[in-house]
Design a protein around this motif. Structure first.
Motif, PDB file in Angstrom:
ATOM      1  N   ILE A 173      -4.872  11.162   2.923  1.00  0.00           N
ATOM      2  CA  ILE A 173      -6.070  10.628   3.778  1.00  0.00           C
ATOM      3  C   ILE A 173      -5.931   8.735   3.800  1.00  0.00           C
ATOM      4  O   ILE A 173      -6.102   8.347   4.696  1.00  0.00           O
ATOM      5  CB  ILE A 173      -7.470  11.015   3.270  1.00  0.00           C
ATOM      6  CG1 ILE A 173      -7.333  12.645   3.402  1.00  0.00           C
ATOM      7  CG2 ILE A 173      -8.518  10.372   4.215  1.00  0.00           C
ATOM      8  CD1 ILE A 173      -8.555  13.316   2.912  1.00  0.00           C
ATOM      9  N   GLU A 174      -5.708   8.619   2.568  1.00  0.00           N
ATOM     10  CA  GLU A 174      -5.849   7.015   2.465  1.00  0.00           C
ATOM     11  C   GLU A 174      -4.442   6.518   3.217  1.00  0.00           C
ATOM     12  O   GLU A 174      -4.652   5.395   3.896  1.00  0.00           O
ATOM     13  CB  GLU A 174      -5.603   6.433   0.997  1.00  0.00           C
ATOM     14  CG  GLU A 174      -6.844   6.765   0.223  1.00  0.00           C
ATOM     15  CD  GLU A 174      -6.725   6.540  -1.342  1.00  0.00           C
ATOM     16  OE1 GLU A 174      -7.475   6.887  -2.167  1.00  0.00           O
ATOM     17  OE2 GLU A 174      -5.385   5.961  -1.642  1.00  0.00           O
ATOM     18  N   GLU A 175      -3.441   7.230   3.108  1.00  0.00           N
ATOM     19  CA  GLU A 175      -2.216   6.567   3.934  1.00  0.00           C
ATOM     20  C   GLU A 175      -2.579   6.789   5.448  1.00  0.00           C
ATOM     21  O   GLU A 175      -2.097   5.662   6.218  1.00  0.00           O
ATOM     22  CB  GLU A 175      -0.963   7.537   3.677  1.00  0.00           C
ATOM     23  CG  GLU A 175       0.168   6.966   4.275  1.00  0.00           C
ATOM     24  CD  GLU A 175       1.534   7.825   4.031  1.00  0.00           C
ATOM     25  OE1 GLU A 175       1.180   8.812   3.186  1.00  0.00           O
ATOM     26  OE2 GLU A 175       2.501   7.431   4.284  1.00  0.00           O
ATOM     27  N   ARG A 176      -3.150   7.778   6.085  1.00  0.00           N
ATOM     28  CA  ARG A 176      -3.437   7.774   7.367  1.00  0.00           C
ATOM     29  C   ARG A 176      -4.744   6.622   7.747  1.00  0.00           C
ATOM     30  O   ARG A 176      -4.476   5.971   8.843  1.00  0.00           O
ATOM     31  CB  ARG A 176      -4.033   9.114   7.827  1.00  0.00           C
ATOM     32  CG  ARG A 176      -2.827  10.262   7.630  1.00  0.00           C
ATOM     33  CD  ARG A 176      -3.412  11.699   8.431  1.00  0.00           C
ATOM     34  NE  ARG A 176      -4.827  12.071   7.727  1.00  0.00           N
ATOM     35  CZ  ARG A 176      -4.526  13.071   6.899  1.00  0.00           C
ATOM     36  NH1 ARG A 176      -3.269  13.497   6.414  1.00  0.00           N
ATOM     37  NH2 ARG A 176      -5.430  13.513   6.116  1.00  0.00           N
ATOM     38  N   ALA A 177      -5.592   6.590   6.662  1.00  0.00           N
ATOM     39  CA  ALA A 177      -6.538   5.617   7.328  1.00  0.00           C
ATOM     40  C   ALA A 177      -5.629   4.002   7.197  1.00  0.00           C
ATOM     41  O   ALA A 177      -6.040   3.122   8.139  1.00  0.00           O
ATOM     42  CB  ALA A 177      -7.519   5.461   5.960  1.00  0.00           C
ATOM     43  N   THR A 180       0.829  -1.218  -0.094  1.00  0.00           N
ATOM     44  CA  THR A 180       0.031  -0.018  -0.162  1.00  0.00           C
ATOM     45  C   THR A 180       0.906   1.345  -0.132  1.00  0.00           C
ATOM     46  O   THR A 180       0.563   2.199  -0.661  1.00  0.00           O
ATOM     47  CB  THR A 180      -1.026   0.027   1.190  1.00  0.00           C
ATOM     48  OG1 THR A 180      -1.826  -1.099   1.322  1.00  0.00           O
ATOM     49  CG2 THR A 180      -1.858   1.113   1.277  1.00  0.00           C
ATOM     50  N   SER A 181       1.868   1.258   0.834  1.00  0.00           N
ATOM     51  CA  SER A 181       2.806   2.465   0.919  1.00  0.00           C
ATOM     52  C   SER A 181       3.464   2.675  -0.403  1.00  0.00           C
ATOM     53  O   SER A 181       3.804   3.630  -0.828  1.00  0.00           O
ATOM     54  CB  SER A 181       3.843   2.299   1.855  1.00  0.00           C
ATOM     55  OG  SER A 181       4.761   3.290   1.838  1.00  0.00           O
ATOM     56  N   GLU A 182       3.988   1.470  -1.075  1.00  0.00           N
ATOM     57  CA  GLU A 182       4.629   1.769  -2.498  1.00  0.00           C
ATOM     58  C   GLU A 182       3.767   2.299  -3.636  1.00  0.00           C
ATOM     59  O   GLU A 182       4.329   3.215  -4.377  1.00  0.00           O
ATOM     60  CB  GLU A 182       5.339   0.435  -2.944  1.00  0.00           C
ATOM     61  CG  GLU A 182       6.306  -0.098  -2.038  1.00  0.00           C
ATOM     62  CD  GLU A 182       6.893  -1.388  -2.585  1.00  0.00           C
ATOM     63  OE1 GLU A 182       8.026  -1.888  -2.045  1.00  0.00           O
ATOM     64  OE2 GLU A 182       6.172  -2.132  -3.576  1.00  0.00           O
ATOM     65  N   LYS A 183       2.405   1.800  -3.583  1.00  0.00           N
ATOM     66  CA  LYS A 183       1.496   2.251  -4.385  1.00  0.00           C
ATOM     67  C   LYS A 183       1.125   3.870  -4.214  1.00  0.00           C
ATOM     68  O   LYS A 183       1.120   4.724  -5.070  1.00  0.00           O
ATOM     69  CB  LYS A 183       0.263   1.681  -4.293  1.00  0.00           C
ATOM     70  CG  LYS A 183       0.252   0.178  -4.745  1.00  0.00           C
ATOM     71  CD  LYS A 183      -1.224  -0.739  -4.817  1.00  0.00           C
ATOM     72  CE  LYS A 183      -0.892  -1.888  -5.188  1.00  0.00           C
ATOM     73  NZ  LYS A 183      -2.093  -2.877  -5.202  1.00  0.00           N
ATOM     74  N   LEU A 184       0.835   4.097  -2.807  1.00  0.00           N
ATOM     75  CA  LEU A 184       0.740   5.648  -2.448  1.00  0.00           C
ATOM     76  C   LEU A 184       1.946   6.334  -2.820  1.00  0.00           C
ATOM     77  O   LEU A 184       1.864   7.735  -3.364  1.00  0.00           O
ATOM     78  CB  LEU A 184       0.263   5.598  -1.204  1.00  0.00           C
ATOM     79  CG  LEU A 184      -1.126   5.450  -0.777  1.00  0.00           C
ATOM     80  CD1 LEU A 184      -1.123   5.483   0.760  1.00  0.00           C
ATOM     81  CD2 LEU A 184      -2.292   5.816  -1.305  1.00  0.00           C
ATOM     82  N   ASP A 185       3.218   5.896  -2.419  1.00  0.00           N
ATOM     83  CA  ASP A 185       4.384   6.811  -2.917  1.00  0.00           C
ATOM     84  C   ASP A 185       4.382   6.898  -4.278  1.00  0.00           C
ATOM     85  O   ASP A 185       4.734   7.942  -4.713  1.00  0.00           O
ATOM     86  CB  ASP A 185       5.680   5.918  -2.244  1.00  0.00           C
ATOM     87  CG  ASP A 185       5.664   5.881  -0.901  1.00  0.00           C
ATOM     88  OD1 ASP A 185       6.341   5.128  -0.238  1.00  0.00           O
ATOM     89  OD2 ASP A 185       5.042   6.701  -0.216  1.00  0.00           O
ATOM     90  N   ALA A 186       4.223   5.792  -5.217  1.00  0.00           N
ATOM     91  CA  ALA A 186       4.345   5.811  -6.404  1.00  0.00           C
ATOM     92  C   ALA A 186       3.319   6.883  -7.169  1.00  0.00           C
ATOM     93  O   ALA A 186       3.620   7.880  -7.995  1.00  0.00           O
ATOM     94  CB  ALA A 186       4.165   4.560  -7.268  1.00  0.00           C
TER      95      ALA A 186
END
Length: 730
Positions: free
Chosen positions: A159-163, A24-30
């Protein structure tokens, strides 16, 4: 067996959570990186189009090939940025829609500029320029929509990362609780391993954060080991030094380097990195020129220092490089423009001297023989037309006058259109200048001396020309002169150039203040928050290692001290760029600056002002200008006045705010105010003029200097555009 299965189940669940978190973190970072790349590409498109339009306007005004080359280079950069944006927008339907609008607007705007150049010098060119401004405005609107869209995406990603982090924390808490119930007997052993793993994760997190900071730094950072091999090479360094081929992996020793000022090639043994590795020397702010493997030359400001272990043994070296290539090119361009202007002024001055010499010669010839005057009249007329100098002669007794043909042309009249006379001449002078010129001429007649003064001439079509009027009374015996001869030089272009330079200086100050505010805000928002987060994390790790890892605990003490020093340095940099106290008002900012001045210099400085009235009726521009004037004045006092006390008073008088700065120093010579390099006073005068104020300077040798500034208040007058710093339009 049951406990073993429970442990395996727990590890499997924990691994699943970690894998899901990582993915999830890699997708959000990308996604965030792509969004940032889109914003950067959008900004490059905007700046490239602005540069192309500015170069196009320069070509339309001057017709020089340099502007045309700049225009073509800007269009190439625009196309590259557009292609990059198109590559990033493949999976975003909304961005593809905006991209389609850009594909329609940009070619039309480029074609519009081509049409304007093809109609250079015609009314059609002006029509094309006006139409191009509309397309530029539409382009800015589309780019603003792209920026808003990407900003909203970044907010959603946050917001998605915090959730996601919240879900992970909840799941981890439940699993830990379950594990505690199943493995109560092994609590001490598991707790010890968990603490060890937690410390390792914190260290890895801090290392990743530091690497992220290095990647975001706008300066190049290179770290080499004791064996001279590259260990760290951040993106900014890659941009400066270029791609490093395998054969150049042994660091900057493989590059050719020259001293920037002298052009002398630097021996590899004298490189800053080499001196740091071999002798532990620190090299600061050395300006040099390098040649990259691809043949490009870059101008750098480099600082190098050694890296040491706990035993103070050198284990490597670090160098920090700032790319000055564009800055130096800009400085050379400005210097070339300045030299060209100086040469032009010198040429016009020489022409004026030649014309005046010819004029004096012609007058002398007329005294000797009328026939010689008729023979040289044509030569004088041609010289006057070339130099834009008109000659005149008046008879004070008869009020009659004689004007040369160039005198008529400067005044916007056909030669012989009106009968020359003293009253007719005064009718051509601007009404606001007539009384002053009359007093100057009267004093010159009474004192039988030459005079020189500038004035404005109002042409019949209403246009105004700036001229320099010079005259000399012709005396015979002791009687008052009855004949006055002189010349009139058209200095309109010179006056307009001076005004343009003044506006450019004001515009540069506005840009400088805006850039200082932006940089200070970005440093505060980005680096300040990152450093604070880093300190919190290290503090938590420091508290947890007090009992279990004494050696690591002592090392963390040093890390915390370094972080605190870095935070102090960041705050100092922010205050140097734009003190935060400016947001609290003029009174608070003056108090802060006075305290800083007293702390640095030891000179007594007193402020006399009413805090409740000081900030009323002042715009942000006026507040910032007064603060910068105070800084410059106190700097001058510290450098030149040799004073022991400075008094600063602010009060309201007749709809104006008056600031008075007085010191008890050595004072100034009258000639000091006219020094060509006294940029401090010149800068203060231009700042005051930009906000519609007035400046008065009084100084007596041995008795100090008094600087008085009066500016209008917004609450008492309506500030129109003429009192605001003007921004130059591309």
């Amino acid at each position: 067996m049951t406990g073993f299965m429970a442990g395996v189940l727990f590890l499997a669940l924990l691994a699943g959570i970690a894998w899901d978190s990582m993915m999830t973190s890699e997708k959000l970072d990308a996604a965030v990186d792509r969004s940032k790349a889109v914003l950067i590409a959008t900004e490059k498109i905007s700046s490239s189009m602005a540069l192309a339009v500015a170069a196009h306007h320069g070509y339309m005004l001057n017709g020089d090939n340099a502007s045309l080359l700049q225009h073509d280079a800007a269009l190439e950069a625009l196309q590259a940025s557009f292609d990059n944006l198109a590559e990033l927008a493949r999976d975003d339907p909304t961005l593809l829609s905006y991209l389609g609008h850009l594909r329609q607007v940009i070619p039309v705007r480029v074609e519009n500029m081509k049409l304007a150049r093809s109609h250079l010098g015609t009314t059609q060119a002006a029509h094309q320029l006006n139409a191009g401004d509309a397309y530029s405005e539409r382009l800015r609107d589309i780019l603003s929509l792209v920026t808003i869209h990407e900003t909203q995406l970044q907010q959603r990603y946050a917001i998605e990362e915090r959730a996601g982090m919240h879900r992970i924390k909840v799941s981890a808490a439940l699993l830990l609780f379950f594990l505690a119930l199943l493995l109560a007997g092994l609590y001490l052993l598991i707790n010890r391993h968990l603490r060890r793993d937690e410390a390792r994760l914190e260290l890895e997190k801090n290392e990743a954060l530091l690497r992220q900071i290095l990647e975001l730094l706008p300066v190049g950072v290179l770290v080499v080991g004791r064996d001279n091999q590259l260990n760290l090479f951040n993106p900014a360094a890659s941009e400066i030094w270029g791609p490093v081929p395998p054969e150049l992996q042994n660091g900057p020793l493989s590059y050719q380097v020259w001293h920037y000022d002298s052009g002398e090639k630097i021996d590899p043994s004298e490189y800053g990195l080499v001196r740091a590795l071999s002798h532990g020397e620190v090299t600061l702010n050395r300006e040099c020129e390098i040649m990259r493997p691809d043949g490009q030359h870059r101008i750098l400001r480099a600082s190098s220092m050694p890296l040491r272990d706990r035993e103070q043994q050198i284990i490597g070296a670090i160098t920090i490089n700032m790319d000055l290539t564009d800055l130096k090119r800009t400085e050379k361009a400005l210097q070339a423009a300045h030299d060209a202007l100086e040469a032009r002024v010198a040429m016009r001055t020489r022409e004026l001297v030649v014309a005046n010499a010819q004029l004096v010669s012609q007058i002398e010839v007329r005294r000797r023989a009328e026939d010689a005057l008729r023979q040289t009249q044509n030569v004088l007329t041609i010289a006057q037309r070339v130099a834009h100098v008109g000659s005149w002669e008046i008879n004070l007794a008869t009020q009659e006058a004689q004007w040369s043909d160039e005198f008529f042309r400067i005044c916007g009249l056909k030669p012989g259109a009106v009968k020359p006379s003293i009253p007719a001449g005064f009718e051509l002078i601007h009404p606001d200048d007539r009384r002053r010129i009359s007093a100057i001429v009267g004093a010159a007649i009474q004192e039988r001396r030459e005079y020189s003064s500038t004035l404005r001439v109002v042409r019949p079509d209403g246009s105004i020309r700036h001229v320099r009027l010079q005259g000399e009374p012709i005396s015979r015996g002791d009687a008052l002169p009855t004949i006055f001869i002189g010349s009139m030089l058209d200095i309109t272009e010179h006056t307009q150039n001076e005004e343009m330079l003044r506006q450019l200086a004001v515009h540069q100050e506005v840009i400088k203040e805006d850039e200082r505010k932006r940089i200070a805000r970005e440093i505060h928002d980005e680096m300040g928050q990152n450093l604070l987060a880093l300190r919190i994390d290290v503090s938590m790790l420091h508290a947890r290692t007090a009992a279990t890892h004494p050696r690591l605990h002592r090392k963390l003490d040093t890390v915390l001290a370094n972080i605190d020093n870095t935070i102090k340095s960041v705050r100092t940099i922010i205050n140097n760029l734009r003190p935060v106290v400016l947001d609290l008002g003029l009174h608070a900012s003056f108090q802060w600056q006075i305290q800083e001045f007293q702390r640095r210099t030891g000179i007594t400085c007193d402020l006399f002002a009413k805090a409740d009235e000081l900030d009323q009726g002042l715009s942000e521009v006026q507040t910032t200008t007064l603060f910068r004037i105070l800084q410059e004045s106190l700097t001058n006092v510290a450098r030149h006045a040799n004073a022991s006390c400075v008094n600063i008073a602010l009060n309201r008088k007749g709809g104006k705010l008056q600031m008075r700065i007085a010191d008890d120093g050595v004072g100034m010579y009258p000639s000091d105010r006219r020094k060509s390099k006294s940029f401090g006073l010149i800068g203060i005068r231009e700042r005051v003029s930009a906000i519609g104020g007035e400046l008065t300077l009084e100084s007596t040798l041995g008795q100090g200097t008094v600087l008085v500034i009066a500016i209008p208040l917004i609450s008492d007058i309506s500030l129109d555009e003429s009192l605001q710093p003007q921004r130059l339009q591309a």
